[in-house]
Design a protein around this motif. Structure first.
Motif, PDB file in Angstrom:
ATOM      1  N   LEU A 163       0.823  -1.187   0.000  1.00  0.00           N
ATOM      2  CA  LEU A 163       0.000   0.000   0.000  1.00  0.00           C
ATOM      3  C   LEU A 163       0.870   1.255   0.000  1.00  0.00           C
ATOM      4  O   LEU A 163       0.656   2.161  -0.802  1.00  0.00           O
ATOM      5  N   ASN A 164       1.850   1.280   0.902  1.00  0.00           N
ATOM      6  CA  ASN A 164       2.725   2.453   0.973  1.00  0.00           C
ATOM      7  C   ASN A 164       3.496   2.660  -0.326  1.00  0.00           C
ATOM      8  O   ASN A 164       3.662   3.799  -0.778  1.00  0.00           O
ATOM      9  N   ALA A 165       3.941   1.587  -0.918  1.00  0.00           N
ATOM     10  CA  ALA A 165       4.689   1.711  -2.169  1.00  0.00           C
ATOM     11  C   ALA A 165       3.804   2.253  -3.291  1.00  0.00           C
ATOM     12  O   ALA A 165       4.255   3.073  -4.096  1.00  0.00           O
ATOM     13  N   SER A 166       2.554   1.829  -3.313  1.00  0.00           N
ATOM     14  CA  SER A 166       1.638   2.326  -4.340  1.00  0.00           C
ATOM     15  C   SER A 166       1.366   3.815  -4.162  1.00  0.00           C
ATOM     16  O   SER A 166       1.350   4.575  -5.135  1.00  0.00           O
ATOM     17  N   LEU A 167       1.159   4.238  -2.926  1.00  0.00           N
ATOM     18  CA  LEU A 167       0.909   5.659  -2.669  1.00  0.00           C
ATOM     19  C   LEU A 167       2.151   6.505  -2.945  1.00  0.00           C
ATOM     20  O   LEU A 167       2.059   7.612  -3.471  1.00  0.00           O
ATOM     21  N   ARG A 168       3.312   5.973  -2.589  1.00  0.00           N
ATOM     22  CA  ARG A 168       4.555   6.692  -2.842  1.00  0.00           C
ATOM     23  C   ARG A 168       4.786   6.864  -4.342  1.00  0.00           C
ATOM     24  O   ARG A 168       5.225   7.919  -4.804  1.00  0.00           O
ATOM     25  N   LYS A 169       4.460   5.834  -5.102  1.00  0.00           N
ATOM     26  CA  LYS A 169       4.628   5.902  -6.558  1.00  0.00           C
ATOM     27  C   LYS A 169       3.749   7.001  -7.148  1.00  0.00           C
ATOM     28  O   LYS A 169       4.172   7.740  -8.044  1.00  0.00           O
ATOM     29  N   ILE A 170       2.551   7.127  -6.644  1.00  0.00           N
ATOM     30  CA  ILE A 170       1.621   8.134  -7.154  1.00  0.00           C
ATOM     31  C   ILE A 170       2.100   9.538  -6.810  1.00  0.00           C
ATOM     32  O   ILE A 170       2.058  10.446  -7.642  1.00  0.00           O
ATOM     33  N   THR A 171       2.576   9.737  -5.582  1.00  0.00           N
ATOM     34  CA  THR A 171       3.011  11.079  -5.195  1.00  0.00           C
ATOM     35  C   THR A 171       4.358  11.450  -5.807  1.00  0.00           C
ATOM     36  O   THR A 171       4.641  12.627  -5.989  1.00  0.00           O
ATOM     37  N   LEU A 231      -8.440   9.073  -4.042  1.00  0.00           N
ATOM     38  CA  LEU A 231      -8.780   8.371  -5.279  1.00  0.00           C
ATOM     39  C   LEU A 231      -7.850   7.182  -5.516  1.00  0.00           C
ATOM     40  O   LEU A 231      -8.275   6.133  -5.997  1.00  0.00           O
ATOM     41  N   ALA A 232      -6.588   7.343  -5.158  1.00  0.00           N
ATOM     42  CA  ALA A 232      -5.635   6.237  -5.308  1.00  0.00           C
ATOM     43  C   ALA A 232      -6.016   5.081  -4.392  1.00  0.00           C
ATOM     44  O   ALA A 232      -5.978   3.911  -4.799  1.00  0.00           O
ATOM     45  N   LEU A 233      -6.390   5.386  -3.140  1.00  0.00           N
ATOM     46  CA  LEU A 233      -6.811   4.327  -2.218  1.00  0.00           C
ATOM     47  C   LEU A 233      -8.063   3.626  -2.721  1.00  0.00           C
ATOM     48  O   LEU A 233      -8.203   2.415  -2.568  1.00  0.00           O
ATOM     49  N   HIS A 234      -8.944   4.376  -3.318  1.00  0.00           N
ATOM     50  CA  HIS A 234     -10.160   3.780  -3.869  1.00  0.00           C
ATOM     51  C   HIS A 234      -9.807   2.804  -4.993  1.00  0.00           C
ATOM     52  O   HIS A 234     -10.346   1.691  -5.058  1.00  0.00           O
ATOM     53  N   ASN A 235      -8.896   3.187  -5.863  1.00  0.00           N
ATOM     54  CA  ASN A 235      -8.480   2.306  -6.962  1.00  0.00           C
ATOM     55  C   ASN A 235      -7.687   1.110  -6.456  1.00  0.00           C
ATOM     56  O   ASN A 235      -7.833  -0.002  -6.964  1.00  0.00           O
ATOM     57  N   ILE A 236      -6.828   1.323  -5.466  1.00  0.00           N
ATOM     58  CA  ILE A 236      -6.013   0.236  -4.920  1.00  0.00           C
ATOM     59  C   ILE A 236      -6.891  -0.781  -4.202  1.00  0.00           C
ATOM     60  O   ILE A 236      -6.701  -1.992  -4.328  1.00  0.00           O
ATOM     61  N   SER A 237      -7.871  -0.304  -3.430  1.00  0.00           N
ATOM     62  CA  SER A 237      -8.716  -1.222  -2.660  1.00  0.00           C
ATOM     63  C   SER A 237      -9.577  -2.094  -3.572  1.00  0.00           C
ATOM     64  O   SER A 237      -9.983  -3.189  -3.184  1.00  0.00           O
ATOM     65  N   ALA A 238      -9.858  -1.640  -4.775  1.00  0.00           N
ATOM     66  CA  ALA A 238     -10.626  -2.463  -5.717  1.00  0.00           C
ATOM     67  C   ALA A 238      -9.829  -3.692  -6.154  1.00  0.00           C
ATOM     68  O   ALA A 238     -10.410  -4.698  -6.554  1.00  0.00           O
ATOM     69  N   LYS A 239      -8.509  -3.632  -6.051  1.00  0.00           N
ATOM     70  CA  LYS A 239      -7.655  -4.741  -6.479  1.00  0.00           C
ATOM     71  C   LYS A 239      -7.390  -5.755  -5.364  1.00  0.00           C
ATOM     72  O   LYS A 239      -6.839  -6.813  -5.620  1.00  0.00           O
ATOM     73  N   TRP A 240      -7.759  -5.434  -4.121  1.00  0.00           N
ATOM     74  CA  TRP A 240      -7.520  -6.349  -3.005  1.00  0.00           C
ATOM     75  C   TRP A 240      -8.414  -7.566  -3.123  1.00  0.00           C
ATOM     76  O   TRP A 240      -9.615  -7.464  -3.319  1.00  0.00           O
TER      77      TRP A 240
END
Length: 60
Positions: free
Chosen positions: A1-9, A27-36
């Protein structure tokens, strides 16, 4: 999760306002949580504790 958010920022260096950062992360968390796909561990004990502490806020 942290790596995905870091990549976006990291891809966007400059943000006009603090709200724009929060909106982007939301919005990033919303998209990431859809993949869990994995189920949440220890969900029932956690939900029972939340119901005791925040019963009026949580709908079952």
């Amino acid at each position: 999760l942290n790596a995905s958010l870091r990549k976006i920022t990291k891809t966007r260096r400059i943000f006009p306002t603090d709200d724009s950062v929060l909106k982007l992360l939301y919005l990033a968390l919303h998209n990431i949580s859809a993949k869990w796909t994995m189920p949440l561990r220890d969900r029932k004990p956690a939900m029972s504790q939340f119901m005791l502490m925040y019963g009026e806020r949580i709908s079952s």
